[in-house]
Write a protein that holds these residues in place. Structure first.
Motif, mmCIF file in Angstrom:
data_model
loop_
_atom_site.group_PDB
_atom_site.id
_atom_site.type_symbol
_atom_site.label_atom_id
_atom_site.label_comp_id
_atom_site.label_asym_id
_atom_site.label_seq_id
_atom_site.Cartn_x
_atom_site.Cartn_y
_atom_site.Cartn_z
ATOM 1 N N PRO A 97 -38.767 44.218 -4.179
ATOM 2 C CA PRO A 97 -39.979 44.591 -3.387
ATOM 3 C C PRO A 97 -41.250 44.499 -4.501
ATOM 4 C CG PRO A 97 -38.534 46.250 -3.026
ATOM 5 C CD PRO A 97 -37.789 45.435 -4.120
ATOM 6 N N GLN A 98 -40.870 44.500 -5.824
ATOM 7 C CA GLN A 98 -42.090 43.996 -6.622
ATOM 8 C C GLN A 98 -42.247 42.750 -7.030
ATOM 9 O OE1 GLN A 98 -42.030 47.236 -9.798
ATOM 10 N NE2 GLN A 98 -40.275 47.857 -9.030
ATOM 11 N N LEU A 99 -41.122 42.077 -7.199
ATOM 12 C CA LEU A 99 -41.492 40.622 -7.320
ATOM 13 C C LEU A 99 -41.782 39.727 -6.161
ATOM 14 C CD1 LEU A 99 -40.341 39.211 -9.908
ATOM 15 C CD2 LEU A 99 -37.955 38.822 -8.828
ATOM 16 N N VAL A 100 -41.504 39.967 -4.847
ATOM 17 C CA VAL A 100 -41.910 39.392 -3.907
ATOM 18 C C VAL A 100 -43.405 39.015 -3.722
ATOM 19 C CG1 VAL A 100 -42.017 39.108 -1.278
ATOM 20 C CG2 VAL A 100 -39.738 39.281 -2.646
ATOM 21 N N THR A 130 -26.759 41.374 -11.600
ATOM 22 C CA THR A 130 -27.968 41.022 -10.537
ATOM 23 C C THR A 130 -29.120 41.984 -10.628
ATOM 24 O OG1 THR A 130 -26.729 42.255 -9.005
ATOM 25 C CG2 THR A 130 -26.216 40.058 -8.879
ATOM 26 N N PRO A 131 -30.295 41.732 -10.580
ATOM 27 C CA PRO A 131 -30.632 40.366 -10.084
ATOM 28 C C PRO A 131 -30.405 39.459 -11.463
ATOM 29 C CG PRO A 131 -32.432 41.804 -10.279
ATOM 30 C CD PRO A 131 -31.155 42.747 -10.637
ATOM 31 N N THR A 132 -30.644 38.189 -11.022
ATOM 32 C CA THR A 132 -30.836 37.221 -12.151
ATOM 33 C C THR A 132 -31.696 36.147 -11.618
ATOM 34 O OG1 THR A 132 -28.463 37.413 -13.116
ATOM 35 C CG2 THR A 132 -29.615 35.387 -13.497
ATOM 36 N N LEU A 133 -32.819 35.979 -12.306
ATOM 37 C CA LEU A 133 -33.677 34.697 -11.880
ATOM 38 C C LEU A 133 -33.451 33.507 -12.807
ATOM 39 C CD1 LEU A 133 -36.256 33.994 -10.406
ATOM 40 C CD2 LEU A 133 -37.675 35.101 -12.292
ATOM 41 N N SER A 147 -31.234 40.719 -15.282
ATOM 42 C CA SER A 147 -31.662 42.203 -15.106
ATOM 43 C C SER A 147 -33.044 41.994 -14.328
ATOM 44 C CB SER A 147 -31.921 42.720 -16.471
ATOM 45 O OG SER A 147 -32.081 44.063 -16.245
ATOM 46 N N GLY A 148 -33.173 43.214 -13.846
ATOM 47 C CA GLY A 148 -34.548 43.201 -12.931
ATOM 48 C C GLY A 148 -35.575 44.278 -13.654
ATOM 49 N N ILE A 149 -36.552 44.455 -12.988
ATOM 50 C CA ILE A 149 -37.684 45.280 -13.411
ATOM 51 C C ILE A 149 -37.262 46.657 -14.005
ATOM 52 C CG2 ILE A 149 -40.017 46.287 -12.851
ATOM 53 C CD1 ILE A 149 -40.447 44.001 -10.937
ATOM 54 N N ARG A 150 -37.614 46.633 -15.239
ATOM 55 C CA ARG A 150 -37.468 48.142 -15.792
ATOM 56 C C ARG A 150 -37.836 49.272 -15.069
ATOM 57 N NH1 ARG A 150 -40.212 47.468 -21.158
ATOM 58 N NH2 ARG A 150 -38.811 46.068 -21.529
ATOM 59 N N GLU A 151 -37.197 50.374 -14.817
ATOM 60 C CA GLU A 151 -37.501 51.638 -14.580
ATOM 61 C C GLU A 151 -38.290 52.490 -15.337
ATOM 62 O OE1 GLU A 151 -35.026 53.489 -11.440
ATOM 63 O OE2 GLU A 151 -33.507 51.676 -11.770
ATOM 64 N N GLU A 152 -39.180 53.088 -14.897
ATOM 65 C CA GLU A 152 -39.745 53.969 -15.920
ATOM 66 C C GLU A 152 -38.937 54.853 -16.628
ATOM 67 O OE1 GLU A 152 -43.310 57.221 -15.307
ATOM 68 O OE2 GLU A 152 -43.373 55.301 -14.407
ATOM 69 N N ASP A 161 -44.816 41.696 -16.022
ATOM 70 C CA ASP A 161 -45.623 40.889 -16.784
ATOM 71 C C ASP A 161 -44.575 39.932 -17.406
ATOM 72 O OD1 ASP A 161 -48.193 41.815 -15.975
ATOM 73 O OD2 ASP A 161 -48.196 43.419 -17.754
ATOM 74 N N ASP A 162 -43.410 40.496 -17.735
ATOM 75 C CA ASP A 162 -42.498 39.502 -18.126
ATOM 76 C C ASP A 162 -42.247 38.591 -16.961
ATOM 77 O OD1 ASP A 162 -42.219 40.770 -20.599
ATOM 78 O OD2 ASP A 162 -40.652 42.085 -19.787
ATOM 79 N N PHE A 163 -42.007 38.944 -15.728
ATOM 80 C CA PHE A 163 -41.453 38.054 -14.534
ATOM 81 C C PHE A 163 -42.811 37.085 -14.359
ATOM 82 C CE2 PHE A 163 -38.256 40.927 -13.764
ATOM 83 C CZ PHE A 163 -37.114 40.200 -13.267
ATOM 84 N N ARG A 164 -44.027 37.602 -14.577
ATOM 85 C CA ARG A 164 -45.277 36.955 -14.348
ATOM 86 C C ARG A 164 -45.241 35.675 -15.485
ATOM 87 N NH1 ARG A 164 -49.900 37.762 -12.074
ATOM 88 N NH2 ARG A 164 -49.446 40.025 -11.558
ATOM 89 N N ALA A 165 -45.146 35.894 -16.759
ATOM 90 C CA ALA A 165 -44.903 35.066 -17.749
ATOM 91 C C ALA A 165 -43.937 33.802 -17.558
ATOM 92 C CB ALA A 165 -44.707 35.699 -19.169
ATOM 93 N N PHE A 166 -42.696 34.489 -16.930
ATOM 94 C CA PHE A 166 -41.772 33.380 -16.692
ATOM 95 C C PHE A 166 -42.104 32.374 -15.681
ATOM 96 C CE2 PHE A 166 -37.696 32.094 -14.861
ATOM 97 C CZ PHE A 166 -36.742 31.851 -15.833
#
Length: 176
Positions: A97-100, A130-133, A147-152, A161-166
């Motif tokens: 839900p954060q990546l889409v 999972t997940p793997t991009l 791996s996914g988005i780091r939980e707080e 931001d790591d995904f955005r850079a990728f």
């Protein structure tokens, strides 16, 4: 003179009951096999894992790619991203839900491949988590984020931001 009395044999009711039971079970079997085919997965809804069925109407899981389509993209030597997830994975449920919205913002096509429905691709694509991009260039995997988005409060995973850079690195999309 003897009087002949004709007696009709009564049809035993047990046969009627057996017939009713057979018809009922046959009807139940027929109805259960008439499950509609889901357009996203090209499988009968009843054949899908319950976790996948729960996500069928979720707007974050509508860009599903099937094995034949994925294999064709690789064979056609395309450049593309693919998001490998499992519908039962809690990290995927947190990340997707954060990546889409990010890929929509960047204008990137990110097909999603459900490993729970097509488990042979865990080995075929060498997926350990999972997940793997994945990013493919000319049909060959160039890079991945496992791996996914780091939980707080944790240090496992990536930031948005790591995904955005990728995505920016491989798509040429402008970082915003």
């Amino acid at each position: 003179m003897k009087k002949t009395v004709s007696r009709k044999k009564k049809f035993p009711m047990i046969y009627v009951y057996i017939g009713i039971v057979v018809v009922l079970f046959g009807s139940i079997f027929a109805v259960s096999n008439m499950s509609p085919v889901n357009a996203l997965y090209d499988k009968k809804v009843n054949d899908l894992n319950p976790a996948t069925r729960a996500q069928l109407k979720d707007p974050n899981y509508q860009n599903i790619i099937l094995p034949a389509e994925l294999d064709k993209k690789i064979a056609d030597k395309e450049d593309f991203f693919v998001y490998m997830f499992s519908s039962s994975c809690i990290y995927c449920q947190y990340t997707t839900p954060q990546l889409v919205p990010l890929v929509q913002e960047l204008g990137i096509d990110m097909p999603q491949f459900n490993l729970l429905e097509f488990p042979a691709y865990n080995n075929k694509m060498n997926i350990n988590y999972t997940p793997t991009l994945l990013y493919f260039k000319d049909g060959v995997e160039v890079d991945r984020m496992e791996s996914g988005i780091r939980e707080e409060g944790t240090d496992v995973g990536y930031t948005i931001d790591d995904f955005r850079a990728f995505f920016t690195k491989y798509s040429g999309a402008e970082a915003q």
